[in-house]
Enzyme design. Sequence first.
Site, PDB file in Angstrom:
ATOM      1  N   CYS A  66       0.484  -4.644   3.259  1.00 47.00           N
ATOM      2  CA  CYS A  66       0.326  -3.888   1.829  1.00 47.00           C
ATOM      3  C   CYS A  66       1.233  -2.589   1.820  1.00 47.00           C
ATOM      4  O   CYS A  66       2.269  -2.920   2.617  1.00 47.00           O
ATOM      5  CB  CYS A  66      -1.086  -3.644   1.543  1.00 47.00           C
ATOM      6  N   ASP A  76      -4.560  -3.283  -5.825  1.00 45.37           N
ATOM      7  CA  ASP A  76      -4.316  -1.912  -5.105  1.00 45.37           C
ATOM      8  C   ASP A  76      -5.511  -1.154  -5.603  1.00 45.37           C
ATOM      9  O   ASP A  76      -5.546  -0.739  -6.666  1.00 45.37           O
ATOM     10  CB  ASP A  76      -3.097  -1.348  -5.478  1.00 45.37           C
ATOM     11  N   ASN A 111      -0.681   0.417   4.165  1.00 44.00           N
ATOM     12  CA  ASN A 111      -1.267   0.141   5.445  1.00 44.00           C
ATOM     13  C   ASN A 111      -2.497   1.118   5.589  1.00 44.00           C
ATOM     14  O   ASN A 111      -2.849   1.315   6.733  1.00 44.00           O
ATOM     15  CB  ASN A 111      -0.446   0.054   6.604  1.00 44.00           C
ATOM     16  N   CYS A 157      -5.276   0.859   2.669  1.00 39.68           N
ATOM     17  CA  CYS A 157      -6.536   0.188   2.044  1.00 39.68           C
ATOM     18  C   CYS A 157      -6.631  -1.307   2.281  1.00 39.68           C
ATOM     19  O   CYS A 157      -7.744  -1.605   2.892  1.00 39.68           O
ATOM     20  CB  CYS A 157      -6.616   0.762   0.638  1.00 39.68           C
ATOM     21  N   ARG A 158      -5.877  -2.024   1.730  1.00 35.16           N
ATOM     22  CA  ARG A 158      -6.048  -3.430   1.886  1.00 35.16           C
ATOM     23  C   ARG A 158      -5.794  -4.217   3.128  1.00 35.16           C
ATOM     24  O   ARG A 158      -6.345  -5.027   3.756  1.00 35.16           O
ATOM     25  CB  ARG A 158      -5.103  -4.128   0.713  1.00 35.16           C
ATOM     26  N   SER A 159      -4.500  -3.804   3.588  1.00 35.84           N
ATOM     27  CA  SER A 159      -4.120  -4.767   5.039  1.00 35.84           C
ATOM     28  C   SER A 159      -5.008  -4.168   6.052  1.00 35.84           C
ATOM     29  O   SER A 159      -5.280  -5.158   6.923  1.00 35.84           O
ATOM     30  CB  SER A 159      -2.582  -4.554   5.180  1.00 35.84           C
TER      31      SER A 159
END
Length: 149
Positions: free
Chosen positions: A7, A123, A10, A12-14
């Site tokens: 993301c 995001d 690196n 939050c999402r990934s």
Amino acid sequence: MKVLMVCLGNICRSPLAEGILQQKINNLSLGWEVDSAGTSSLHAGEKPDIRSIQVAKTNGIDISNQRSRPFRGWDFETFDWIYVMDSSNYRDVIAMAQSEKEKAKVKLIMNELVPGKNIAVPDPYYGEFGFENVYKMLDQACDKIVGLN
Ligand code: 4NP
């Protein structure tokens, strides 16, 4: 199989995607490797966002030991698949590829669940799109990646 989740930050999402896929790999004894990285080095060395740590914990996954690191060109050599969260990540990663073979490793993660629709994992950093929603999207996509459902 070696899988990299990417993301922007690196944090939050990934990291969530890495934790979710790691749990499925463990549960199914697949012996795959999973890691995550960000297209930006802004948060390098940091733990995941507390909201990602919390939603993972609620779902029985500990991601608190992860640390943010930037995506690097040699990740194309290490990993078989590079899953990105949105079209901006896709552009940034593709721009670093040095061959068609490397480009072919990069996929939008939600295309695993809904092929060809190029749906983004939004995001959640600024709070409009909830972390629980991100979790659900990634959980479903990761089920597909490991061949469940
Ligand atoms: P991520 O979220 O890409 O899912 O880790 C973000 C984290 C930080 C920022 C943006 C997105 N930031 O602008 O600092």
